[in-house]
Design an enzyme around this catalytic site. Structure first.
Site, short mmCIF file in Angstrom:
data_model
loop_
_atom_site.label_atom_id
_atom_site.label_comp_id
_atom_site.label_asym_id
_atom_site.label_seq_id
_atom_site.Cartn_x
_atom_site.Cartn_y
_atom_site.Cartn_z
CG HIS A 1 -12.71 3.68 3.02
ND1 HIS A 1 -13.41 4.19 3.92
CD2 HIS A 1 -11.41 3.66 3.16
CE1 HIS A 1 -12.61 5.28 4.56
NE2 HIS A 1 -11.20 4.64 4.28
CD GLU B 1 -8.72 -1.52 3.65
OE1 GLU B 1 -8.55 -0.97 4.94
OE2 GLU B 1 -9.10 -0.49 2.89
NE ARG C 1 -9.55 12.60 3.30
CZ ARG C 1 -9.36 11.28 3.30
NH1 ARG C 1 -10.23 10.34 3.62
NH2 ARG C 1 -8.19 10.62 2.68
CG ASN D 1 -1.78 1.05 1.36
OD1 ASN D 1 -1.73 1.88 0.45
ND2 ASN D 1 -2.56 1.20 2.37
NE ARG E 1 -6.08 1.55 0.03
CZ ARG E 1 -6.12 2.58 0.59
NH1 ARG E 1 -5.00 2.77 1.18
NH2 ARG E 1 -7.25 3.39 0.53
#
Ligand code: ADP
Length: 444
Positions: free
Chosen positions: A220, A427, A281, A38, A130
């Site tokens: 996601h 994940e 965020r 990732n 990813r």
């Protein structure tokens, strides 16, 4: 420009090639070690995962080693850990993603690092990446070849910070392992490809969708897909019977409405900025705020974008921290008003989304919580579900309190119309499984 059919065609060719190996019995009748990467703009996370085709089962899939290299491009921090041992931490200059990968592999291959079943780098059978943005080109995971790489490059406009880092990771792995080692791309956006137009078209002039592909993509996706997969495995139901709302609540947060096993809607949009309140965020705001702030504060649009992505959310409201655990401690220990407010707004936004998705889906069987906050904080879970009995959500506080530290389970009362459940996400495991299944042609 790469088209969808070119990608499909090239992915099939790569698959046929790997299947020939499979035919010779070289690959698939044993456990395979997949290096999951990732790569971010200044970080690289990896996990080495042992999995196999026959065993799509968390009890036999194993994480062998993992690591995190932060602050790439300067004095980097390296954290490496095997499954059995405490993390090892180092600091050293790391120039770029290739050097970060070299450092990780050097550690994996070192004599002092004992990773079960891994005796040198030749024990790594494939690499799974990813990849943040697959645009409209990629609706599922694919084996990487030059056509796929060009397709990922075409999406750089949509994810200018993330996709270049992913491409660098792919190039670095090719340099180190050679082109013959299979590499797969697993996209954050892919799971949400099933969203109907009513979910993904924004109410702005349609020509901007046509011209620039401005639409909701959602992110996601690997996490929401994993949670939905675990849900149907746990409850032993077919894929098309999965009608759930999944909540990924980590530093980034998103919610997805999954109907008949497919993503119907999700809160992140054209970028990961939209939707829920996150660590830094803002999530949903009135877009007119951007111009207003630019004028009032003399900011550029780029600075306003940074403000919404990096200094807003829990951090922006509290003025203290982006970290939910620290925020809860501030609220409790010092009674900090804005820490409390940040937590309240965070939970309220999620509750509003749950209500709207229950309406959009015409009801759901379960709401599933995941991510660092969703998996570990009974208090936030309980606050989110507060005063929702009209919707049919009833928390069993005893069961809720017991679900911490990555445990899986139901925390609703027996008479709750909608089940409330915690399913820890993974994940990386899904990326490893996809990689192996792609090599064998089980998904195509
Ligand atoms: P990422 O999205 O970066 O993968 P995680 O899924 O690890 O992040 O989630 C990080 C968030 O989870 C942080 O806000 C952290 O404070 C929060 N968190 C972790 N444990 C707890 C806990 N016990 N209570 C409340 N929040 C927690």
């Amino acid at each position: 420009m790469i088209s969808k059919w070119m990608i499909q065609d090239s992915a099939q060719r790569v698959q046929t090639l790997y299947r020939r190996f499979a035919g010779r019995g070289l690959l698939y009748h044993r456990q395979m070690n997949v290096l999951v990467l990732n790569c971010g703009s200044s970080s690289l996370k990896f996990q080495l995962i042992s999995t196999s085709l026959e065993q799509i089962d968390a009890r036999t899939d194993r994480m062998l080693a993992k690591g995190h290299i932060e602050r790439i491009g300067g004095a980097a921090l390296l954290t490496f850990q095997t499954a059995e041992n405490e993390p090892e931490r180092f600091a050293r200059p790391i120039r770029d993603i290739k050097s970060a990968l070299d450092a990780a592999l050097e550690w994996i291959g070192a004599e002092a690092t004992v990773v079960e079943g891994v005796d040198g780098l030749s024990a790594i059978h494939a690499v799974g990446h990813r990849v943040v943005h697959g645009g409209e080109n990629f609706s599922r995971s694919v084996l990487i070849d030059d056509v796929v790489l060009r397709g990922i490059t075409d999406c750089i406009d949509l994810a200018p910070l993330h996709n270049p880092a992913n491409i660098q990771g792919i190039a670095a792995a090719r340099t180190v392992f050679g082109r013959a080692l299979p590499q797969a791309a697993v996209f954050d956006t892919a799971f949400h490809h099933t969203m109907p137009e009513t979910s993904y078209v924004y109410a702005i002039p349609y020509q901007f969708y046509r011209r620039h592909k401005v639409r909701r993509y959602g992110f996601h996706g690997t996490s929401h897909r994993y949670i939905a997969y675990q849900y149907r495995t746990i409850h032993q139901i077919p894929r098309d019977a999965v009608n759930v709302i999944t909540l990924h609540l980590g530093n980034g947060c998103s919610i997805a409405a999954i109907k008949g096993g497919n993503s119907l809607d999700t809160s992140m949009g054209f970028t990961p900025l939209e939707g829920l309140v996150m660590g830094t965020r803002s999530g949903d705001i009135d877009p007119a705020i951007v111009e207003f702030l630019c004028v009032k504060e003399g900011m550029s649009v780029h600075e306003a974008d940074l403000l919404l992505n990096k200094s807003s959310g829990l951090l922006g409201i509290s003025g203290l921290t982006h970290d939910m655990r620290e925020l809860i401690a501030e609220a409790d220990e010092s009674g900090d008003r804005r820490a409390r407010l940040a937590i309240e707004i965070f939970c309220y936004r999620i509750r509003k989304y749950i209500g709207s998705y229950l309406a959009a889906m015409n009801g759901a069987d379960a709401i599933v919580f995941s991510g660092g906050i969703g998996e570990n904080s009974p208090r936030i879970r309980s606050r989110i579900c507060d005063e929702t009995d009209w919707l049919g959500l009833k928390v069993d506080e005893m069961k809720n309190a017991a679900l911490v530290d990555g445990s899986e389970g139901i925390f609703s009362t027996n008479d709750s119309r909608v089940k409330l459940e915690v399913i820890p996400t993974n994940e990386e495991l899904l990326i490893a499984r996809d990689t192996v299944r792609l090599m064998a042609g089980v998904i195509s």
